[in-house]
Scaffold this motif. Structure first.
Motif, PDB file in Angstrom:
ATOM      1  N   LEU A 126      20.054  -9.092 -41.102  1.00 36.44           N
ATOM      2  CA  LEU A 126      19.514 -10.178 -40.538  1.00 36.44           C
ATOM      3  C   LEU A 126      18.199 -10.817 -41.114  1.00 36.44           C
ATOM      4  O   LEU A 126      18.137 -11.888 -41.226  1.00 36.44           O
ATOM      5  CB  LEU A 126      19.150  -9.861 -38.894  1.00 36.44           C
ATOM      6  CG  LEU A 126      20.333  -9.527 -37.862  1.00 36.44           C
ATOM      7  CD1 LEU A 126      19.870  -9.076 -36.632  1.00 36.44           C
ATOM      8  CD2 LEU A 126      21.551 -10.320 -38.159  1.00 36.44           C
ATOM      9  N   LEU A 127      17.527  -9.815 -41.719  1.00 40.93           N
ATOM     10  CA  LEU A 127      16.249 -10.302 -42.279  1.00 40.93           C
ATOM     11  C   LEU A 127      16.592 -11.098 -43.701  1.00 40.93           C
ATOM     12  O   LEU A 127      16.096 -12.094 -43.800  1.00 40.93           O
ATOM     13  CB  LEU A 127      15.482  -9.084 -42.715  1.00 40.93           C
ATOM     14  CG  LEU A 127      14.491  -8.393 -41.630  1.00 40.93           C
ATOM     15  CD1 LEU A 127      13.810  -7.006 -42.336  1.00 40.93           C
ATOM     16  CD2 LEU A 127      13.708  -9.539 -40.817  1.00 40.93           C
TER      17      LEU A 127
ATOM     18  N   ILE B 178      21.437  -4.652 -49.879  1.00 37.24           N
ATOM     19  CA  ILE B 178      21.880  -5.570 -48.623  1.00 37.24           C
ATOM     20  C   ILE B 178      20.937  -6.481 -48.530  1.00 37.24           C
ATOM     21  O   ILE B 178      21.442  -7.640 -48.604  1.00 37.24           O
ATOM     22  CB  ILE B 178      21.953  -4.653 -47.525  1.00 37.24           C
ATOM     23  CG1 ILE B 178      23.156  -3.499 -47.464  1.00 37.24           C
ATOM     24  CG2 ILE B 178      22.022  -5.507 -46.327  1.00 37.24           C
ATOM     25  CD1 ILE B 178      23.135  -2.696 -46.391  1.00 37.24           C
ATOM     26  N   PHE B 179      19.536  -6.460 -48.678  1.00 43.59           N
ATOM     27  CA  PHE B 179      18.543  -7.447 -48.410  1.00 43.59           C
ATOM     28  C   PHE B 179      18.927  -8.474 -49.518  1.00 43.59           C
ATOM     29  O   PHE B 179      18.906  -9.888 -49.213  1.00 43.59           O
ATOM     30  CB  PHE B 179      17.161  -7.011 -48.375  1.00 43.59           C
ATOM     31  CG  PHE B 179      15.983  -7.970 -48.146  1.00 43.59           C
ATOM     32  CD1 PHE B 179      16.014  -8.455 -46.810  1.00 43.59           C
ATOM     33  CD2 PHE B 179      15.345  -8.519 -49.319  1.00 43.59           C
ATOM     34  CE1 PHE B 179      14.810  -9.455 -46.765  1.00 43.59           C
ATOM     35  CE2 PHE B 179      14.412  -9.398 -48.965  1.00 43.59           C
ATOM     36  CZ  PHE B 179      14.235 -10.076 -47.755  1.00 43.59           C
ATOM     37  N   VAL B 180      18.819  -7.902 -50.924  1.00 43.96           N
ATOM     38  CA  VAL B 180      18.852  -9.017 -52.033  1.00 43.96           C
ATOM     39  C   VAL B 180      20.138  -9.718 -51.994  1.00 43.96           C
ATOM     40  O   VAL B 180      20.005 -10.941 -52.183  1.00 43.96           O
ATOM     41  CB  VAL B 180      18.703  -8.128 -53.022  1.00 43.96           C
ATOM     42  CG1 VAL B 180      19.101  -9.036 -54.568  1.00 43.96           C
ATOM     43  CG2 VAL B 180      17.364  -7.582 -53.532  1.00 43.96           C
ATOM     44  N   GLY B 181      21.220  -8.943 -51.708  1.00 44.94           N
ATOM     45  CA  GLY B 181      22.434  -9.781 -51.480  1.00 44.94           C
ATOM     46  C   GLY B 181      22.355 -10.822 -50.680  1.00 44.94           C
ATOM     47  O   GLY B 181      23.021 -11.855 -50.984  1.00 44.94           O
TER      48      GLY B 181
ATOM     49  N   ASN C 156      25.883 -14.291 -42.365  1.00 38.75           N
ATOM     50  CA  ASN C 156      25.730 -14.837 -40.747  1.00 38.75           C
ATOM     51  C   ASN C 156      25.491 -13.604 -39.969  1.00 38.75           C
ATOM     52  O   ASN C 156      26.450 -12.708 -39.917  1.00 38.75           O
ATOM     53  CB  ASN C 156      27.184 -15.279 -40.975  1.00 38.75           C
ATOM     54  CG  ASN C 156      27.462 -16.222 -39.403  1.00 38.75           C
ATOM     55  OD1 ASN C 156      26.843 -15.827 -38.649  1.00 38.75           O
ATOM     56  ND2 ASN C 156      28.574 -17.145 -39.361  1.00 38.75           N
ATOM     57  N   PRO C 157      24.418 -13.672 -39.332  1.00 44.45           N
ATOM     58  CA  PRO C 157      24.458 -12.717 -38.014  1.00 44.45           C
ATOM     59  C   PRO C 157      25.474 -12.708 -37.008  1.00 44.45           C
ATOM     60  O   PRO C 157      25.547 -11.467 -36.676  1.00 44.45           O
ATOM     61  CB  PRO C 157      23.069 -13.370 -37.451  1.00 44.45           C
ATOM     62  CG  PRO C 157      22.210 -14.160 -38.422  1.00 44.45           C
ATOM     63  CD  PRO C 157      23.380 -14.649 -39.325  1.00 44.45           C
ATOM     64  N   ALA C 158      26.161 -13.696 -36.789  1.00 43.96           N
ATOM     65  CA  ALA C 158      27.288 -13.479 -35.875  1.00 43.96           C
ATOM     66  C   ALA C 158      28.390 -12.498 -36.651  1.00 43.96           C
ATOM     67  O   ALA C 158      28.973 -11.725 -35.788  1.00 43.96           O
ATOM     68  CB  ALA C 158      27.824 -14.666 -35.486  1.00 43.96           C
TER      69      ALA C 158
END
Length: 253
Positions: free
Chosen positions: A88-89, A6-9, A67-69
């Motif tokens: 979010l990170l 998730i983070f890398v993507g 997008n955090p939203a």
């Protein structure tokens, strides 16, 4: 999906989004750019293509929220909050990376962002022309500074993004065909053309805040202010809009 995926993507996808988006704003805004003054329609499509490229790239790893939203709207609808912080990170890191990459692409143009003192023949510009303000390349600036109106605009525009994104999941075959990302990209273009006039349509807290942080520290000649007094609106407005879209979707569908 693992936290690492998730983070890398999200880093890669959001970086591509901002590279395209800040890139098209730089192309239209900066002197000595071949695309200078090509207009709002070019900017709207540039951001839409950024969503297209970024989301398709990130989708196999993270689902391509960018997008955090959107992440918040999905969490409000589903009640699944465990991985929100990872999204979010990744989105914030990717937005900052994309802003730096866009700066590097237009490095010569940014370095030429100085007052023209010669004649039009010497510089290609009118004599004594002021440096180009650069914040609008990275972050949003309201056309009329009215905090209440600006906040309402961002809330409504973000609902117009997140609610359809959630509803697309109900349309049989869209996810399997892979066409959802293309439709979302066209949706972003439509929001830019229809709702972007008042505030420049942040509709994405990471898209505005990450590049604004980068703008603060980049060594751009005559870059002007980073306008931190306005910075809360393109963060709070989209987050409120995303949450309301998730509530509305959950209640209506």
């Amino acid at each position: 999906m693992s936290n690492a995926d998730i983070f890398v993507g999200e880093v890669i996808g959001t970086a591509i989004l901002i590279l395209f988006g800040a890139g098209v704003c730089a192309a239209v805004t900066l002197r000595h750019s071949k695309a200078r003054a090509s207009g709002w329609i070019v900017i709207a499509f540039g951001w839409g293509f950024g969503v297209l490229a970024g989301a398709y790239t990130a989708a196999p790893l993270s689902g391509g929220h960018l997008n955090p939203a959107v992440t918040l709207g999905i969490a409000v609808d589903t009640g699944e909050w465990g991985k929100v912080w990872v999204y979010l990170l990744g989105q914030m890191a990717g937005a900052m990376l994309g802003a730096v990459l866009a700066y590097l692409v237009y490095l010569a143009q940014f370095q030429a962002n100085v007052r023209s003192e010669g004649t039009a023949e010497d510089t290609g510009e009118g004599p004594g022309e002021e440096p180009t303000p650069t914040l609008g390349i990275f972050s949003t600036i309201p056309e009329i500074r009215n905090p209440v109106a600006n906040l309402i605009t961002e809330i409504i525009a973000t609902i117009a993004l997140v609610l359809p994104v959630l509803a697309f999941g109900l349309t049989e075959g869209l996810g399997e065909s892979g066409i959802t990302v293309l439709i979302v990209s066209l949706l972003v273009v439509g929001i830019g053309l229809s709702l972007g006039g008042p505030t420049g349509y942040a509709i994405n807290p990471a898209r505005d805040l990450g590049p604004r942080i980068v703008h603060t520290f980049l060594p751009i000649p005559n870059k002007g202010t980073s306008d931190w007094g306005y910075a809360w609106i393109p963060v709070v407005g989209p987050l409120v809009g995303g949450a309301l879209a998730g509530l509305l979707y959950n209640a209506a569908f």
